[in-house]
Design a protein around this motif. Structure first.
Motif, PDB file in Angstrom:
ATOM      1  N   GLU A 184      12.311 -15.035 -13.685  1.00 11.94           N
ATOM      2  CA  GLU A 184      11.001 -13.726 -14.024  1.00 11.94           C
ATOM      3  C   GLU A 184      10.181 -14.170 -13.061  1.00 11.94           C
ATOM      4  N   VAL A 185       9.159 -12.867 -13.100  1.00 14.93           N
ATOM      5  CA  VAL A 185       8.342 -12.457 -12.113  1.00 14.93           C
ATOM      6  C   VAL A 185       7.021 -13.524 -12.311  1.00 14.93           C
ATOM      7  N   SER A 186       7.438 -13.747 -10.833  1.00 11.46           N
ATOM      8  CA  SER A 186       5.641 -14.789 -11.098  1.00 11.46           C
ATOM      9  C   SER A 186       4.435 -14.307 -11.518  1.00 11.46           C
ATOM     10  N   THR A 187       3.498 -14.882 -12.059  1.00 12.72           N
ATOM     11  CA  THR A 187       1.856 -14.799 -12.108  1.00 12.72           C
ATOM     12  C   THR A 187       0.935 -14.580 -11.313  1.00 12.72           C
ATOM     13  N   TYR A 188       1.566 -14.686  -9.666  1.00 13.56           N
ATOM     14  CA  TYR A 188       0.619 -14.670  -8.860  1.00 13.56           C
ATOM     15  C   TYR A 188      -0.061 -13.761  -8.378  1.00 13.56           C
ATOM     16  N   THR A 189      -1.022 -13.682  -7.947  1.00 12.43           N
ATOM     17  CA  THR A 189      -2.371 -11.785  -7.158  1.00 12.43           C
ATOM     18  C   THR A 189      -2.383 -12.602  -5.829  1.00 12.43           C
ATOM     19  N   ILE A 190      -2.886 -11.251  -5.646  1.00 13.14           N
ATOM     20  CA  ILE A 190      -3.236 -11.721  -3.974  1.00 13.14           C
ATOM     21  C   ILE A 190      -4.069 -12.315  -3.634  1.00 13.14           C
ATOM     22  N   ASP A 191      -5.344 -12.668  -4.841  1.00 12.85           N
ATOM     23  CA  ASP A 191      -6.127 -13.685  -4.995  1.00 12.85           C
ATOM     24  C   ASP A 191      -5.926 -14.802  -4.978  1.00 12.85           C
ATOM     25  N   ASP A 192      -4.540 -15.770  -5.044  1.00 12.85           N
ATOM     26  CA  ASP A 192      -4.418 -16.825  -5.575  1.00 12.85           C
ATOM     27  C   ASP A 192      -3.498 -17.190  -3.441  1.00 12.85           C
ATOM     28  N   GLU A 260       4.794   3.892  -2.371  1.00 10.32           N
ATOM     29  CA  GLU A 260       4.519   3.303  -1.647  1.00 10.32           C
ATOM     30  C   GLU A 260       4.714   1.768  -1.212  1.00 10.32           C
ATOM     31  N   LEU A 261       4.885   1.422  -0.291  1.00  8.39           N
ATOM     32  CA  LEU A 261       5.088   0.492   0.398  1.00  8.39           C
ATOM     33  C   LEU A 261       3.617  -0.103   1.187  1.00  8.39           C
ATOM     34  N   LYS A 262       3.328  -1.652   0.677  1.00  7.38           N
ATOM     35  CA  LYS A 262       1.584  -1.522   1.153  1.00  7.38           C
ATOM     36  C   LYS A 262       1.778  -2.680   2.077  1.00  7.38           C
ATOM     37  N   ASN A 263       2.393  -3.434   2.308  1.00 11.53           N
ATOM     38  CA  ASN A 263       2.672  -4.882   3.176  1.00 11.53           C
ATOM     39  C   ASN A 263       3.633  -4.883   3.502  1.00 11.53           C
ATOM     40  N   THR A 264       3.741  -5.673   4.666  1.00  7.96           N
ATOM     41  CA  THR A 264       4.847  -5.898   5.243  1.00  7.96           C
ATOM     42  C   THR A 264       4.809  -7.809   6.080  1.00  7.96           C
ATOM     43  N   GLY A 265       3.568  -8.122   5.522  1.00 10.50           N
ATOM     44  CA  GLY A 265       3.180  -9.854   5.937  1.00 10.50           C
ATOM     45  C   GLY A 265       2.325 -10.245   5.834  1.00 10.50           C
ATOM     46  N   LEU A 266       2.083 -11.164   5.861  1.00  6.14           N
ATOM     47  CA  LEU A 266       0.803 -12.175   5.898  1.00  6.14           C
ATOM     48  C   LEU A 266       0.278 -13.420   7.204  1.00  6.14           C
ATOM     49  N   ARG A 267      -0.508 -12.777   7.252  1.00  5.09           N
ATOM     50  CA  ARG A 267      -0.984 -13.805   8.591  1.00  5.09           C
ATOM     51  C   ARG A 267      -2.305 -14.843   8.130  1.00  5.09           C
ATOM     52  N   ILE A 321       4.220 -10.422  -2.842  1.00  9.75           N
ATOM     53  CA  ILE A 321       4.634  -9.136  -2.223  1.00  9.75           C
ATOM     54  C   ILE A 321       5.832  -8.893  -3.116  1.00  9.75           C
ATOM     55  N   PHE A 322       7.185  -9.769  -4.269  1.00 10.28           N
ATOM     56  CA  PHE A 322       8.097  -9.270  -4.219  1.00 10.28           C
ATOM     57  C   PHE A 322       7.336  -8.251  -5.471  1.00 10.28           C
ATOM     58  N   ASP A 323       6.334  -9.016  -6.123  1.00 14.36           N
ATOM     59  CA  ASP A 323       6.470  -8.160  -7.804  1.00 14.36           C
ATOM     60  C   ASP A 323       6.292  -7.286  -7.672  1.00 14.36           C
ATOM     61  N   GLU A 324       5.350  -6.217  -5.832  1.00 15.23           N
ATOM     62  CA  GLU A 324       4.432  -5.358  -5.507  1.00 15.23           C
ATOM     63  C   GLU A 324       6.095  -4.403  -5.572  1.00 15.23           C
ATOM     64  N   TYR A 325       7.001  -4.981  -4.703  1.00 15.27           N
ATOM     65  CA  TYR A 325       7.995  -3.624  -4.158  1.00 15.27           C
ATOM     66  C   TYR A 325       8.431  -2.627  -4.948  1.00 15.27           C
ATOM     67  N   PRO A 326       8.302  -1.410  -4.311  1.00 16.03           N
ATOM     68  CA  PRO A 326       8.430  -0.668  -5.748  1.00 16.03           C
ATOM     69  C   PRO A 326      10.242  -0.662  -6.076  1.00 16.03           C
TER      70      PRO A 326
END
Ligand SMILES: CC(C)(COP(=O)(O)OP(=O)(O)OC[C@H]1O[C@@H](n2cnc3c(N)ncnc32)[C@H](O)[C@@H]1OP(=O)(O)O)[C@@H](O)C(=O)NCCC(=O)NCCS
Length: 401
Positions: A184-192, A260-267, A321-326
């Motif tokens: 299943e795709v998770s329900t996390y968002t960038i706010d989490d 469009e690909l938006k992000n590739t990482g998190l810092r 990011i997986f969820d966003e991945y086109p």
């Protein structure tokens, strides 16, 4: 070795400098290699993005091949990709080793690779066994790029277990994979991802950001790779990590499909000057998201709460990011899988690294130590003086660059 059986199969070459005027044969070689190297991508897409990557000429490369004189088919081919490392070391990475299915088990790849290794190891003073082979262009390219002041080592990733032992390749290190799989795709968002300790600064690493520093800067090296200037510490092309191959492939596929690909990482930066980051790309061959590097300079002994919080956010980020991945919508990535080799979990001390591994395992990541996915091998690795006293740097997913 006697290669007289191959007298009708002279060895041909193209290289990073001549590919532009030899696109047709280059793409024919790629088309053959697309089975199996395209993985789940279509053959056309594979040929397209590999051509784009080759034309970028980030590093020199040398493509060898033999044709069937009866029909012009590409029988066998392989490529040598140069990766310059530290302290005058250059890695010759053997890749895309391939024999067309109907020509297999007749010794073609044995013939082709053995002859080319001899050429390289004599810096172009050996004549190929079969008359009519392209000695001149091969020698010119080798002499131009193999510098006497540098030290060379041969590496490859084997998907055919220890097949390459015949050329002197020896398994070089474990490639232990930690994998997370879910239906299943998770329900996390960038706010989490942004929620946690308030003092932590959260930065997304944009898809078009230059990420070389995260791989090449000694500050971001693992404790394993501490002293870059030590003669015995050898790198695998720190400034051209494999990340860029995957990144280019992602970009090429996205462009072809107007995505469009938006992000590739998190810092994640902390007020005490410490930080953690993760850099990912798609691995369209295996239908997964690959973590090229997860770094932290936090110390589990004194900063375990911060580390827990960072790891928690990083895992949520991977879901997002997986969820966003086109590519999900395009059907290239069907599962919901993240993978990382344990060597790509970089910490500044062994306890912190072990802790990260345990933590991920506790969060349903499974550890595969069988080394069957692919085997990193190095030629002559077991010979006296090659391995002794040396520390090999890891510069991210696919240790040899
Ligand atoms: C592996 C491959 C390049 C061999 O090409 P080839 O021209 O048939 O090679 P040769 O005839 O010189 O040697 C055949 C040997 O390969 C071995 N081999 C072939 N596939 C193998 C596999 N999946 N696992 C282990 N060994 C394998 C055979 O057992 C044989 O060994 P032997 O000589 O001891 O009997 C060919 O099978 C191929 O193109 N496979 C698909 C692409 C691939 O997997 N490439 C390697 C990725 S690292």
């Amino acid at each position: 070795m006697d290669f007289s059986n191959y007298k009708n199969y002279p060895i041909e070459q193209i290289n990073s400098e001549t590919v532009g005027s030899n696109i047709e044969i280059f793409q024919k070689i790629l088309k053959n290699a697309s089975n199996p190297f395209a993985g789940k991508l279509s053959s056309e897409l594979f040929v397209e993005h590999e051509t784009q990557i080759a034309l970028q000429k980030r590093v020199p490369w040398h493509q060898f091949y033999i044709l069937d004189p009866a029909n012009g088919e590409v029988v066998s081919a392989f490529r040598i990709i140069y990766h310059r490392g530290n302290n005058g070391y250059t890695n010759l990475l053997v890749s895309f080793v391939h024999t067309k299915a109907e020509y297999r088990k007749r010794g073609f790849i044995d013939y082709l690779i053995s002859e080319c290794i001899k050429k390289y190891e004599t810096v172009g003073s050996y004549e190929f066994s079969v008359p009519g082979s392209n000695n001149k262009d091969t020698d010119d390219f080798i002499k131009k790029h193999i510098k006497p002041s540098e030290k060379y080592f041969w590496t490859l990733y084997s998907a055919v277990q220890t097949f390459y032992a015949r050329f002197g390749f020896v398994p070089f290190r474990d490639m232990n994979w930690l994998t997370y799989k879910a239906e299943e795709v998770s329900t996390y968002t960038i706010d989490d991802v942004k929620t946690g300790f308030r003092d932590t600064t959260v930065e997304l690493i944009a898809f078009d950001e230059d990420v070389v520093k995260f791989f090449a800067d000694p500050d971001y090296a693992s404790y394993v790779n501490d002293s870059l200037n030590d003669e015995n510490v050898r790198s695998m092309s720190l400034d051209n990590p494999t990340f860029y191959t995957c990144h280019n492939r992602d970009l090429c596929v996205a462009e072809l499909h107007h995505k469009e690909l938006k992000n590739t990482g998190l810092r994640l930066k902390h007020s005490n000057g410490k930080e953690s980051f993760v850099i990912v790309s798609g691995d369209l061959h295996h239908e997964e998201l690959v973590i090229h590097k997860l770094f932290t300079n936090l110390d589990v002994a004194t900063e375990s709460e911060l580390l827990d919080d960072d790891l928690d956010r990083i895992q949520k980020f991977l879901h997002v990011i997986f969820d966003e991945y086109p590519f999900r919508e395009l059907g290239f990535v069907k599962g919901y899988t993240f993978a990382v080799t344990t060597a790509d979990l970089h910490a500044k001390d062994p306890d912190t690294q072990s802790y990260i591994i345990e933590k991920l395992q506790g969060n349903d990541w499974s550890l595969d130590t069988s080394n069957t996915k692919f085997l990193a091998m190095m030629k002559d690795y077991a010979k006296d003086g090659v391995a002794e006293g040396t520390v090999w740097l890891n510069n991210g997913f696919w240790c040899f660059g």
